[in-house]
Scaffold this motif. Structure first.
Motif, PDB file in Angstrom:
ATOM      1  N   THR A 199       0.830  -1.197   0.000  1.00  0.00           N
ATOM      2  CA  THR A 199       0.000   0.000   0.000  1.00  0.00           C
ATOM      3  C   THR A 199       0.867   1.249   0.000  1.00  0.00           C
ATOM      4  O   THR A 199       2.044   1.214   0.340  1.00  0.00           O
ATOM      5  CB  THR A 199      -0.933   0.006   1.221  1.00  0.00           C
ATOM      6  N   GLY A 200       0.242   2.383  -0.367  1.00  0.00           N
ATOM      7  CA  GLY A 200       0.961   3.637  -0.374  1.00  0.00           C
ATOM      8  C   GLY A 200       1.099   4.223  -1.763  1.00  0.00           C
ATOM      9  O   GLY A 200       0.543   3.709  -2.746  1.00  0.00           O
ATOM     10  N   PRO A 201       1.850   5.319  -1.892  1.00  0.00           N
ATOM     11  CA  PRO A 201       1.975   6.005  -3.177  1.00  0.00           C
ATOM     12  C   PRO A 201       2.941   5.304  -4.129  1.00  0.00           C
ATOM     13  O   PRO A 201       3.825   4.552  -3.710  1.00  0.00           O
ATOM     14  CB  PRO A 201       2.509   7.384  -2.783  1.00  0.00           C
ATOM     15  N   TYR A 202       2.768   5.587  -5.417  1.00  0.00           N
ATOM     16  CA  TYR A 202       3.702   5.096  -6.431  1.00  0.00           C
ATOM     17  C   TYR A 202       3.724   6.080  -7.600  1.00  0.00           C
ATOM     18  O   TYR A 202       2.765   6.814  -7.842  1.00  0.00           O
ATOM     19  CB  TYR A 202       3.335   3.687  -6.912  1.00  0.00           C
ATOM     20  N   ILE A 203       4.848   6.086  -8.309  1.00  0.00           N
ATOM     21  CA  ILE A 203       5.000   6.892  -9.511  1.00  0.00           C
ATOM     22  C   ILE A 203       5.613   6.026 -10.599  1.00  0.00           C
ATOM     23  O   ILE A 203       6.250   5.004 -10.315  1.00  0.00           O
ATOM     24  CB  ILE A 203       5.880   8.139  -9.275  1.00  0.00           C
ATOM     25  N   SER A 204       5.408   6.411 -11.848  1.00  0.00           N
ATOM     26  CA  SER A 204       6.003   5.644 -12.947  1.00  0.00           C
ATOM     27  C   SER A 204       6.187   6.559 -14.153  1.00  0.00           C
ATOM     28  O   SER A 204       5.575   7.623 -14.252  1.00  0.00           O
ATOM     29  CB  SER A 204       5.137   4.437 -13.318  1.00  0.00           C
ATOM     30  N   ALA A 205       7.018   6.116 -15.061  1.00  0.00           N
ATOM     31  CA  ALA A 205       7.255   6.840 -16.305  1.00  0.00           C
ATOM     32  C   ALA A 205       7.615   5.823 -17.376  1.00  0.00           C
ATOM     33  O   ALA A 205       8.201   4.774 -17.084  1.00  0.00           O
ATOM     34  CB  ALA A 205       8.369   7.870 -16.136  1.00  0.00           C
ATOM     35  N   GLY A 206       7.258   6.136 -18.631  1.00  0.00           N
ATOM     36  CA  GLY A 206       7.577   5.203 -19.694  1.00  0.00           C
ATOM     37  C   GLY A 206       7.095   5.666 -21.051  1.00  0.00           C
ATOM     38  O   GLY A 206       6.800   6.844 -21.271  1.00  0.00           O
ATOM     39  N   TYR A 207       7.000   4.698 -21.945  1.00  0.00           N
ATOM     40  CA  TYR A 207       6.691   4.933 -23.357  1.00  0.00           C
ATOM     41  C   TYR A 207       5.282   4.455 -23.676  1.00  0.00           C
ATOM     42  O   TYR A 207       4.815   3.444 -23.128  1.00  0.00           O
ATOM     43  CB  TYR A 207       7.703   4.189 -24.229  1.00  0.00           C
ATOM     44  N   ASN A 208       4.604   5.182 -24.581  1.00  0.00           N
ATOM     45  CA  ASN A 208       3.271   4.791 -25.026  1.00  0.00           C
ATOM     46  C   ASN A 208       3.168   4.846 -26.547  1.00  0.00           C
ATOM     47  O   ASN A 208       3.657   5.789 -27.180  1.00  0.00           O
ATOM     48  CB  ASN A 208       2.208   5.716 -24.428  1.00  0.00           C
ATOM     49  N   TYR A 209       2.538   3.829 -27.097  1.00  0.00           N
ATOM     50  CA  TYR A 209       2.197   3.782 -28.529  1.00  0.00           C
ATOM     51  C   TYR A 209       0.691   3.954 -28.631  1.00  0.00           C
ATOM     52  O   TYR A 209      -0.073   3.193 -28.037  1.00  0.00           O
ATOM     53  CB  TYR A 209       2.636   2.435 -29.110  1.00  0.00           C
ATOM     54  N   LEU A 210       0.237   4.983 -29.371  1.00  0.00           N
ATOM     55  CA  LEU A 210      -1.191   5.294 -29.452  1.00  0.00           C
ATOM     56  C   LEU A 210      -1.671   5.230 -30.893  1.00  0.00           C
ATOM     57  O   LEU A 210      -1.021   5.756 -31.805  1.00  0.00           O
ATOM     58  CB  LEU A 210      -1.463   6.690 -28.892  1.00  0.00           C
ATOM     59  N   ARG A 263       3.013   8.899 -14.503  1.00  0.00           N
ATOM     60  CA  ARG A 263       1.835   8.440 -13.747  1.00  0.00           C
ATOM     61  C   ARG A 263       2.117   8.534 -12.256  1.00  0.00           C
ATOM     62  O   ARG A 263       3.241   8.320 -11.796  1.00  0.00           O
ATOM     63  CB  ARG A 263       1.511   6.994 -14.131  1.00  0.00           C
ATOM     64  N   GLY A 264       1.061   8.839 -11.507  1.00  0.00           N
ATOM     65  CA  GLY A 264       1.128   8.820 -10.054  1.00  0.00           C
ATOM     66  C   GLY A 264      -0.124   8.184  -9.492  1.00  0.00           C
ATOM     67  O   GLY A 264      -1.218   8.345 -10.051  1.00  0.00           O
ATOM     68  N   GLY A 265       0.016   7.453  -8.405  1.00  0.00           N
ATOM     69  CA  GLY A 265      -1.146   6.784  -7.838  1.00  0.00           C
ATOM     70  C   GLY A 265      -0.964   6.471  -6.369  1.00  0.00           C
ATOM     71  O   GLY A 265       0.097   6.718  -5.780  1.00  0.00           O
ATOM     72  N   TRP A 266      -2.027   5.942  -5.797  1.00  0.00           N
ATOM     73  CA  TRP A 266      -2.000   5.524  -4.392  1.00  0.00           C
ATOM     74  C   TRP A 266      -2.728   4.193  -4.289  1.00  0.00           C
ATOM     75  O   TRP A 266      -3.888   4.086  -4.670  1.00  0.00           O
ATOM     76  CB  TRP A 266      -2.676   6.563  -3.503  1.00  0.00           C
ATOM     77  N   GLN A 267      -2.026   3.192  -3.772  1.00  0.00           N
ATOM     78  CA  GLN A 267      -2.633   1.876  -3.572  1.00  0.00           C
ATOM     79  C   GLN A 267      -3.154   1.792  -2.146  1.00  0.00           C
ATOM     80  O   GLN A 267      -2.386   1.810  -1.182  1.00  0.00           O
ATOM     81  CB  GLN A 267      -1.616   0.765  -3.838  1.00  0.00           C
ATOM     82  N   PHE A 268      -4.484   1.709  -2.009  1.00  0.00           N
ATOM     83  CA  PHE A 268      -5.110   1.699  -0.693  1.00  0.00           C
ATOM     84  C   PHE A 268      -5.100   0.323  -0.048  1.00  0.00           C
ATOM     85  O   PHE A 268      -5.117   0.202   1.175  1.00  0.00           O
ATOM     86  CB  PHE A 268      -6.555   2.201  -0.813  1.00  0.00           C
ATOM     87  N   SER A 269      -5.113  -0.725  -0.870  1.00  0.00           N
ATOM     88  CA  SER A 269      -5.089  -2.089  -0.359  1.00  0.00           C
ATOM     89  C   SER A 269      -4.406  -2.967  -1.394  1.00  0.00           C
ATOM     90  O   SER A 269      -3.979  -2.491  -2.443  1.00  0.00           O
ATOM     91  CB  SER A 269      -6.514  -2.594  -0.091  1.00  0.00           C
ATOM     92  N   ARG A 270      -4.300  -4.248  -1.069  1.00  0.00           N
ATOM     93  CA  ARG A 270      -3.661  -5.171  -2.021  1.00  0.00           C
ATOM     94  C   ARG A 270      -4.425  -5.240  -3.329  1.00  0.00           C
ATOM     95  O   ARG A 270      -3.845  -5.595  -4.360  1.00  0.00           O
ATOM     96  CB  ARG A 270      -3.577  -6.583  -1.385  1.00  0.00           C
TER      97      ARG A 270
END
Length: 209
Positions: free
Chosen positions: A30-41, A59-66
């Motif tokens: 649980t808790g915050p996370y960030i990520s970065a990467g490549y996208n094909y659209l 990207r940024g997010g927060w995982q509240f549970s499993r």
């Protein structure tokens, strides 16, 4: 009798230790996370354009549970996608060859550019193993898209602008460590004037504990 008692106590202690370790592992997810990467659209515009664009995503997010997290991401296009435009004057209300009629076909090469796209999602996670999980997400996205077409009549048509709509998709993630993982995503966007498919690979850093 004493041996049985000791064995029972050892089993109970092992069970409690395993439960504590499991609880600690769950807390670490649980808790915050960030990520970065490549996208094909891949964009499919309603007025006749099918183009692919490459982008960079943060990207940024927060995982509240499993099993549940919320996240948002933003993608910036790093190139324009070329496409062959094929429409007609009546749909566009535009007389390309200035003959006074609106029954001709308008065609020509075009370019589609993504200024940016931002979205917010709820994410539902299914653990497959200690290191691998799959997930589904759904939310809403907003994009700024610009398309330019050079017609056979020598005119330049500009489409696009702001567009928004629901978005949903799935992902798979592999944990290299407790805090670092590689995640692959697929997302479908249902915009008003254009639909899009996105395929991305992101390196994710977790701060849970």
């Amino acid at each position: 009798m004493m041996l049985k008692t000791r064995t029972a106590l050892l089993c109970a202690a092992a069970t409690l230790a395993a439960g504590a370790a499991h609880a600690q592992g769950a807390a670490e997810t649980t808790g915050p996370y960030i990520s970065a990467g490549y996208n094909y659209l891949d964009f499919d515009e309603e007025l006749g354009g099918d183009a692919t664009v490459h982008g960079l995503t943060a990207r940024g997010g927060w995982q509240f549970s499993r099993f549940f997290a919320v996240e948002s991401d933003i993608t910036f296009g790093i190139d324009n996608g070329g496409f062959d435009f094929d429409g007609d004057e009546d749909d566009l209300d535009f007389d390309d060859n200035n003959d006074g009629f609106f029954d001709d076909v308008i065609s020509g090469p075009g370019d589609l550019g993504l200024d940016y796209m931002v979205g917010g999602y709820g994410r539902f996670i299914l653990p497959v193993s200690d290191r691998f999980d799959i997930s589904a997400r759904a939310g809403y996205a907003f994009a700024e898209i610009d398309s330019t077409v050079q017609t056979l009549g020598g005119n330049e048509l500009v489409f696009g602008g702001s567009d928004d709509g629901p978005a949903f998709g799935a992902s798979a993630a592999y944990d290299f460590t407790e805090n670092l993982s590689l995640r692959a995503d697929y997302t479908h966007y249902e915009f008003g004037d254009a639909n899009a498919e996105s395929f991305g690979v992101n390196l994710e850093l977790k701060f849970g504990g």
